[in-house]
Scaffold this motif. Structure first.
Motif, PDB file in Angstrom:
ATOM      1  N   PRO A  15     -13.208 -33.392  21.653  1.00  0.00           N
ATOM      2  CA  PRO A  15     -14.624 -33.766  21.741  1.00  0.00           C
ATOM      3  C   PRO A  15     -15.331 -33.740  20.388  1.00  0.00           C
ATOM      4  O   PRO A  15     -16.200 -34.570  20.118  1.00  0.00           O
ATOM      5  CB  PRO A  15     -15.236 -32.764  22.708  1.00  0.00           C
ATOM      6  N   SER A  18     -14.674 -36.942  18.690  1.00  0.00           N
ATOM      7  CA  SER A  18     -15.314 -38.115  19.278  1.00  0.00           C
ATOM      8  C   SER A  18     -16.797 -38.205  18.931  1.00  0.00           C
ATOM      9  O   SER A  18     -17.412 -39.261  19.070  1.00  0.00           O
ATOM     10  CB  SER A  18     -15.134 -38.115  20.796  1.00  0.00           C
ATOM     11  N   GLU A  32     -21.374 -45.091  24.373  1.00  0.00           N
ATOM     12  CA  GLU A  32     -21.196 -44.560  25.726  1.00  0.00           C
ATOM     13  C   GLU A  32     -19.734 -44.601  26.141  1.00  0.00           C
ATOM     14  O   GLU A  32     -19.228 -43.674  26.765  1.00  0.00           O
ATOM     15  CB  GLU A  32     -22.053 -45.331  26.730  1.00  0.00           C
ATOM     16  N   LEU A  35     -17.779 -41.696  24.536  1.00  0.00           N
ATOM     17  CA  LEU A  35     -18.050 -40.415  25.189  1.00  0.00           C
ATOM     18  C   LEU A  35     -17.458 -40.355  26.598  1.00  0.00           C
ATOM     19  O   LEU A  35     -16.878 -39.341  26.995  1.00  0.00           O
ATOM     20  CB  LEU A  35     -19.551 -40.154  25.212  1.00  0.00           C
ATOM     21  N   GLU A  36     -17.564 -41.446  27.342  1.00  0.00           N
ATOM     22  CA  GLU A  36     -17.012 -41.471  28.699  1.00  0.00           C
ATOM     23  C   GLU A  36     -15.495 -41.357  28.696  1.00  0.00           C
ATOM     24  O   GLU A  36     -14.920 -40.615  29.493  1.00  0.00           O
ATOM     25  CB  GLU A  36     -17.413 -42.765  29.414  1.00  0.00           C
ATOM     26  N   SER A  37     -14.834 -42.087  27.803  1.00  0.00           N
ATOM     27  CA  SER A  37     -13.374 -42.037  27.782  1.00  0.00           C
ATOM     28  C   SER A  37     -12.867 -40.679  27.310  1.00  0.00           C
ATOM     29  O   SER A  37     -11.844 -40.189  27.793  1.00  0.00           O
ATOM     30  CB  SER A  37     -12.802 -43.159  26.920  1.00  0.00           C
ATOM     31  N   THR A  38     -13.588 -40.043  26.394  1.00  0.00           N
ATOM     32  CA  THR A  38     -13.213 -38.699  25.957  1.00  0.00           C
ATOM     33  C   THR A  38     -13.372 -37.717  27.115  1.00  0.00           C
ATOM     34  O   THR A  38     -12.486 -36.887  27.364  1.00  0.00           O
ATOM     35  CB  THR A  38     -14.073 -38.248  24.765  1.00  0.00           C
ATOM     36  N   HIS A  39     -14.462 -37.828  27.834  1.00  0.00           N
ATOM     37  CA  HIS A  39     -14.694 -36.958  28.985  1.00  0.00           C
ATOM     38  C   HIS A  39     -13.592 -37.142  30.026  1.00  0.00           C
ATOM     39  O   HIS A  39     -13.040 -36.163  30.540  1.00  0.00           O
ATOM     40  CB  HIS A  39     -16.060 -37.243  29.599  1.00  0.00           C
ATOM     41  N   LYS A  40     -13.246 -38.381  30.320  1.00  0.00           N
ATOM     42  CA  LYS A  40     -12.180 -38.658  31.291  1.00  0.00           C
ATOM     43  C   LYS A  40     -10.851 -38.057  30.847  1.00  0.00           C
ATOM     44  O   LYS A  40     -10.127 -37.477  31.643  1.00  0.00           O
ATOM     45  CB  LYS A  40     -11.995 -40.163  31.480  1.00  0.00           C
ATOM     46  N   LEU A  42     -10.288 -35.537  28.924  1.00  0.00           N
ATOM     47  CA  LEU A  42     -10.267 -34.072  28.942  1.00  0.00           C
ATOM     48  C   LEU A  42     -10.343 -33.491  30.346  1.00  0.00           C
ATOM     49  O   LEU A  42      -9.922 -32.361  30.563  1.00  0.00           O
ATOM     50  CB  LEU A  42     -11.417 -33.523  28.094  1.00  0.00           C
ATOM     51  N   THR A  43     -10.874 -34.246  31.287  1.00  0.00           N
ATOM     52  CA  THR A  43     -11.012 -33.714  32.642  1.00  0.00           C
ATOM     53  C   THR A  43      -9.956 -34.252  33.603  1.00  0.00           C
ATOM     54  O   THR A  43      -9.927 -33.850  34.759  1.00  0.00           O
ATOM     55  CB  THR A  43     -12.418 -34.023  33.206  1.00  0.00           C
TER      56      THR A  43
END
Length: 65
Positions: A15, A18, A32, A35-40, A42-43
């Motif tokens: 993160p 990113s 956006e 940030l969205e692809s990084t969140h996906k 990692l989760t």
């Protein structure tokens, strides 16, 4: 200090890494998406993550005369 792929270092570095491109493209759709692809990534469950690539690191020896 050794960095084991099973410790939290990659989870922390991803993160943080990113943030720079997301801020550089602030206010755009690309920001956006970053940030969205990084969140996906990692989760996501470990089973759905792509296989990790391993790198071989060569240690350079100082020149000896």
């Amino acid at each position: 200090m050794s960095a084991d792929v099973n410790d939290g270092l990659p989870m922390m570095a991803t993160p943080v890494g990113s943030i720079l491109p997301a801020r550089a493209t602030a206010g755009t759709e690309l920001s956006e998406k970053i940030l969205e692809s990084t969140h996906k990534a990692l989760t996501a469950s470990p089973e759905s993550r792509p296989a990790s690539r391993t790198r071989t690191v060569r240690r350079l020896r100082p020149n000896t005369v």
